[in-house]
Every structure is written in structure tokens, then in C-alpha cells.
Design a protein around this motif. Sequence first.
Motif, PDB file in Angstrom:
ATOM      1  N   GLY A 174     -24.897  23.332  -8.229  1.00 34.16           N
ATOM      2  CA  GLY A 174     -23.733  23.774  -8.975  1.00 34.16           C
ATOM      3  C   GLY A 174     -22.645  22.737  -9.088  1.00 34.16           C
ATOM      4  O   GLY A 174     -21.508  23.047  -9.489  1.00 34.16           O
ATOM      5  N   LYS A 175     -22.950  21.493  -8.756  1.00 36.83           N
ATOM      6  CA  LYS A 175     -21.949  20.427  -8.832  1.00 36.83           C
ATOM      7  C   LYS A 175     -22.634  19.106  -9.174  1.00 36.83           C
ATOM      8  O   LYS A 175     -23.827  18.913  -8.885  1.00 36.83           O
ATOM      9  N   PRO A 176     -21.905  18.191  -9.807  1.00 34.60           N
ATOM     10  CA  PRO A 176     -22.486  16.874 -10.106  1.00 34.60           C
ATOM     11  C   PRO A 176     -22.530  16.013  -8.849  1.00 34.60           C
ATOM     12  O   PRO A 176     -21.868  16.322  -7.847  1.00 34.60           O
ATOM     13  N   PRO A 177     -23.296  14.934  -8.881  1.00 34.21           N
ATOM     14  CA  PRO A 177     -23.310  14.033  -7.720  1.00 34.21           C
ATOM     15  C   PRO A 177     -21.966  13.346  -7.545  1.00 34.21           C
ATOM     16  O   PRO A 177     -21.220  13.151  -8.510  1.00 34.21           O
ATOM     17  N   ALA A 199     -29.539  26.951   1.132  1.00 37.90           N
ATOM     18  CA  ALA A 199     -29.731  28.244   1.788  1.00 37.90           C
ATOM     19  C   ALA A 199     -29.120  28.252   3.186  1.00 37.90           C
ATOM     20  O   ALA A 199     -28.630  29.293   3.650  1.00 37.90           O
ATOM     21  N   ARG A 200     -29.129  27.088   3.864  1.00 37.16           N
ATOM     22  CA  ARG A 200     -28.605  27.052   5.241  1.00 37.16           C
ATOM     23  C   ARG A 200     -27.087  27.104   5.267  1.00 37.16           C
ATOM     24  O   ARG A 200     -26.493  27.757   6.100  1.00 37.16           O
ATOM     25  N   GLY A 201     -26.439  26.383   4.421  1.00 32.80           N
ATOM     26  CA  GLY A 201     -24.974  26.346   4.502  1.00 32.80           C
ATOM     27  C   GLY A 201     -24.340  25.657   3.321  1.00 32.80           C
ATOM     28  O   GLY A 201     -23.141  25.404   3.306  1.00 32.80           O
ATOM     29  N   GLY A 202     -25.163  25.320   2.326  1.00 34.12           N
ATOM     30  CA  GLY A 202     -24.642  24.662   1.143  1.00 34.12           C
ATOM     31  C   GLY A 202     -24.650  23.146   1.260  1.00 34.12           C
ATOM     32  O   GLY A 202     -24.979  22.577   2.313  1.00 34.12           O
ATOM     33  N   VAL A 203     -24.313  22.486   0.176  1.00 35.23           N
ATOM     34  CA  VAL A 203     -24.239  21.029   0.114  1.00 35.23           C
ATOM     35  C   VAL A 203     -22.809  20.647  -0.234  1.00 35.23           C
ATOM     36  O   VAL A 203     -22.306  20.987  -1.308  1.00 35.23           O
ATOM     37  N   GLU A 204     -22.144  19.970   0.705  1.00 36.22           N
ATOM     38  CA  GLU A 204     -20.759  19.544   0.463  1.00 36.22           C
ATOM     39  C   GLU A 204     -20.690  18.440  -0.581  1.00 36.22           C
ATOM     40  O   GLU A 204     -19.790  18.425  -1.422  1.00 36.22           O
ATOM     41  N   ALA A 205     -21.606  17.515  -0.490  1.00 36.19           N
ATOM     42  CA  ALA A 205     -21.607  16.382  -1.424  1.00 36.19           C
ATOM     43  C   ALA A 205     -22.991  15.768  -1.443  1.00 36.19           C
ATOM     44  O   ALA A 205     -23.754  15.880  -0.466  1.00 36.19           O
ATOM     45  N   TYR A 206     -23.323  15.132  -2.551  1.00 36.09           N
ATOM     46  CA  TYR A 206     -24.583  14.392  -2.598  1.00 36.09           C
ATOM     47  C   TYR A 206     -24.433  13.203  -3.538  1.00 36.09           C
ATOM     48  O   TYR A 206     -23.539  13.163  -4.388  1.00 36.09           O
ATOM     49  N   SER A 207     -25.305  12.239  -3.359  1.00 37.08           N
ATOM     50  CA  SER A 207     -25.320  11.061  -4.223  1.00 37.08           C
ATOM     51  C   SER A 207     -26.763  10.691  -4.525  1.00 37.08           C
ATOM     52  O   SER A 207     -27.685  11.117  -3.821  1.00 37.08           O
ATOM     53  N   ILE A 208     -26.943   9.905  -5.569  1.00 38.39           N
ATOM     54  CA  ILE A 208     -28.269   9.438  -5.967  1.00 38.39           C
ATOM     55  C   ILE A 208     -28.206   7.925  -6.108  1.00 38.39           C
ATOM     56  O   ILE A 208     -27.306   7.396  -6.763  1.00 38.39           O
TER      57      ILE A 208
END
Length: 603
Positions: free
Chosen positions: A569-572, A539-548
Motif C-alpha cells: 500500500g505504499k511506494p518504495p 501479516a506479522r506487523g506490516g512493513v514500515e519501509a522498503y527499498s529496491i
Amino acid sequence: MEHRMDLQHANGLDVFNWFASGAREVASHIRYLNLINVFPVADGDTGTNMATTMRAMVERPQHSQSFGQMLMDLSQSGLESARGNSGIIFASYVSGLAQEGKPYEHVGVREFARVAFGAVRHLYGAVEQPQEGTLMSIIRDWAAFLHQNVERFAGFAEMFATAYREALVSLEKTKTQLAVLRKNNVVDSGAAGFVRFLEGINRVFAEGRDTAAIPDEAPPLTVADEEVTLRYCIEALVDISAHPSGEDVVTAAVKQALHPLGDSQIVNARNGRLKVHIHTNTPELVMERLARFGTLLTQKADDMALQSRLRQWTGGGIGLVTDSIADIPDAFLLDNRVSVLPMGVLVQGAAYLDKTTIRLMQLFREMDNPDGYPTSSQPEPARIQALLTERFVQFDSLIVLSVADKLSGTYQALVQAARKLETPQKRITVIDTRLNSGAQGLLVKLAADMVAQGRTHDEIVEAVQARIPRTRIFVCLNTLAYAVRGGRVPNTVGKVGMALGMRPIMTLDKTGHGAAFGVAFSQAGLTRKIMRLVRRAMARGGVEAYSIVHGDNLPLATQYQEQLTRITGKPPAFISEISAAVALHAGPGTVAVCITEGGAQSA
């Protein structure tokens, strides 16, 4: 000491001078020896390993007058410090010289020839599968020539000069004795190193006379298609002095125990110290089996697959280095030629190498050992300096992404090592990521992707630094027990939390310090909180990338992947196991989500 051309008797000081001169000669040809190194693996480090081994021999021992004692001193230093297949083979031969030469205070050419020939038996006993056309066969041929022709020689100068010429003939034959040498039209690198060593000995008797007969030129090598089937070159020094069996029995038992785990095995023992070399895909099992025989004193693990890829690299460009706390899939690191500096993992007095000589499941077993809780340690300065020096030669510049300075002294150690190497023409930038684990891994991936895109050094550094304040890690603990045992949570607080069944979420603040972020009382509660955090970031500005990342909990990590893919909306960027440094405080079953937010710096 004066060295006469007609020297007929040699003592310990003579031997030391021979070795010192031979070591200097090998050191002056490191680059050539590395270049022609294609056997047993084209990892390009034979010259470095031989020079390092010989330097250790001549730097450490006292200069004894006794021939036998001097060889004992050289042998002890050599076995403890030997590096690589060639270095350990050479040290094993010197160990044989020491055993054969023990009775002598001084020797003539006949006694020396007898010692040199007798030592070959000890060398071949140390190596599991000797190969013709290698360093071993050159040593054997040289020693056999001495033994068969000793009556011809009036003194040492004549003997060494004549035997050197025979060694050159034997060296040239190696081009046809192994398929990989024939393919590349080169002599064996280790054998060439030994001949250079002999050349150095000759210089003692004939200072100023050029005895070189091997041009430091090599044809283009066709090593790109050579498959590295056993990835790691492993070495270990083990204290076996307390073992109830003798050295010969232990050596035989170690060979048998390690035989199924790889090849290029060399095992040698002296004065209660066992030196082991092996090529393997399971370094953690090698160390596990060695620990049964004594105390592991030192360990070394060279990634030959990475060395091979770096060797195929045309050179130049930007090199990336990180530490093993950065959690990111190994395949990505290898594909992108990222060098990893392993953290130390201290278990029962032995220092293992994170993610190499100890794996996560082994660590979890040790964490439940009532005799002592494992700890982590930063890499030794010598290991840091060696890695940066090697990469500094291969690349135009280096970018080093370090674990948070507030969590480890690794960052400061890297900065100090970089200062010793950096020049106005060649840069090393060390970045304090202020992160760890998968969050640090996201920055490593960003840097590697930008290198692949051809971006500049400054562009990559600027992009990484811009992402640091927007990258966070949220670690979901199953229990506080390991955080307490690892020293991250005070004992009194931990006892209360465990009594209440608290499951905290841990994170790092903006400076890199550990901090508690939230708490739940069930796994479902932890999951809800994590998903809520990610929705807020979106909600603030989106997620550029993430990992688990996870501690042996792939099923839960996969559940997180499914939910986070729907939310973002994207895979890790990746899923990876956690490092030892994280596992020691988080424990088994842990799952962490690492995100880089988009837009402006998040609050």
C-alpha cells in the motif's frame, strides 16, 4: 643553520628552510584561506589543499646540500601529494623551479631570479586555461619583478622582502580581476596562500618581525547562488615510466584526451610520474582514459557540490556519514548533506573509488575479464581520518552508519578514527548496521529524515539501532557464477548449483554474516518467493519501509515496485543501483528487496 641578513649565496638547505617556514605560515592561516575561497569553485578548501601540499614537500625529501637536487626532491614530493587546484598549481611551479634549477649546486640572487622567472613558462604549460587574477598571475608577477629588478638586490633578505611587498600589491589587484572576487570583495584565495608562503620565507631572515599585511578577516560571502556545474574535483597520479613516448608527449596526449571531460585541467610529469587535476562530471571516464597511458597509482575525488552545500550550511547540528556500500540515491544524499566514504575497487592493480571513479557498467565489464577478477577493499585509514576530521569541524556531532562489521573491516577502522577525534563535548557515534546495500540505505534515510525533523543525536541513534534487527535484505541472484568468483560461495557448491540452474536468494543473518535464504530455478520463481516474504511481513506487523536495488536491471526493479506497492500500500522509499561491493558477488541483473518490518522484532 645561521641565516644572515646579508645572505648572498643559497644552497639546498637554505631552500628547504625557506619552504618549511613558508609551509608553516600557510598552515597557520588555513581557516582564513578556506573562508575566502570562491574561485574556481566555492568549495572552501584552498587553504587545506595548499597547506597539505606544502607539508608533503617538506616532510618527505632528504635535506640535500645541492640547490638543484633539493628542488628536485621538493618537486617530486609535491607532485605526488599535491591536492586541489591551488596545491597542484603550486607544485607545478615548484616542478618548473626544479627543471630550471637543476644545474646549480648553489645560487646567488641573479641565478635565483633567473630560475624563478624561467619556471613560470613550465607552470603555464601545465595549466590548460590560465586565469588572470589567480595564484598563477601572482606567481608570474612576483617572478617577473625578480627578473626585472635583480640588480638592485645585495642579498636574498632584501630581494625577498622587496618582492613580497610587490606581491601584496598584485594580490590586492585580484579583487577586481575576476567577477566572483569583485562580487565578494575578496582577494583570490590561492594567490593569498602564495603571499603567505612568501611571508614565511621572510620570517627566516627576520625572526620575530611581524611581516603580516593580510588581515585574517573576510567580508560575508555571497556564494549561495553560485552554481556548481562540474561536480567533482578529480586528481590522479599515474606511473607512465613504461610508456614508449617521452613525458612531454604523454603530457600533451593526456591534455588532449581529457579536454572534452571538464575544465581546470592541470597536467604535469616528473621522473615517470604524471599528476593530473580536473573538474568534471564524469570522473569514471577521466580514469578510464588515464589508464591508457600507464598504471593508476592514486586517485582522489572531492564532491564539490557537497562541499558547496556544507559551506552554505550555517554550521552545527548533526552530521551524517556512511560508506558507499549503503545503496541509496545520490540526489538524496546530496540534498541531506550526507557524506559518503568510498570503498576501494581493485581492478588490474589500480584502486578505484566506488560509485565515483568507477561506475557499475565499467565494473561489470571488468568482471568478465579473464585476466583477473576485481575485488573490493575498505577505505584507507588516512582517507577515513581526513573525512571524519573535516566533518567533525563542521558539525556539533557525527553519526556514522557503517556496513556490517562481519562483511568488512570498515566499521573497526571508523571506530578507531572516531576515538582519535571524539571529546567529552563533541561526540561521534559509529553504528554497526549489521546490514549492507539498500537495507543499510534505509537506515541512512531514517537518520537523515530525523535530522531534518530536528531530532536529537540520542533519539536518532536509538531509532536506528531499534530498526536494525527489523531490517532485512533479500538478494535475487541470476546466477551463482559471480558469487563463486567473488569468493562468497565455494567453488564445488557453485558448480553443482550452476549445473542445476539454481537461482538463490541471499541475505544477511542477525549478526551481519552472509547466508542463503532460499532458491528457485527461474526468475518467476524468485519473484514469487520474494512477494511471499513481503506478504508474510505484512501479516506479522506490516512493513514500515522498503527499498529496491538492482544491478543494471531497472525493468525488473520497476516490476517489483509495482507488485510491492500493491502488497504494502505504499511506494518504495527509493530505487537505486547496487554498489561495487555488492555487485562483485551478485553480478549483473541482480535485484534485491530490502524491508523494515513494523511492530516487534521479527523472527
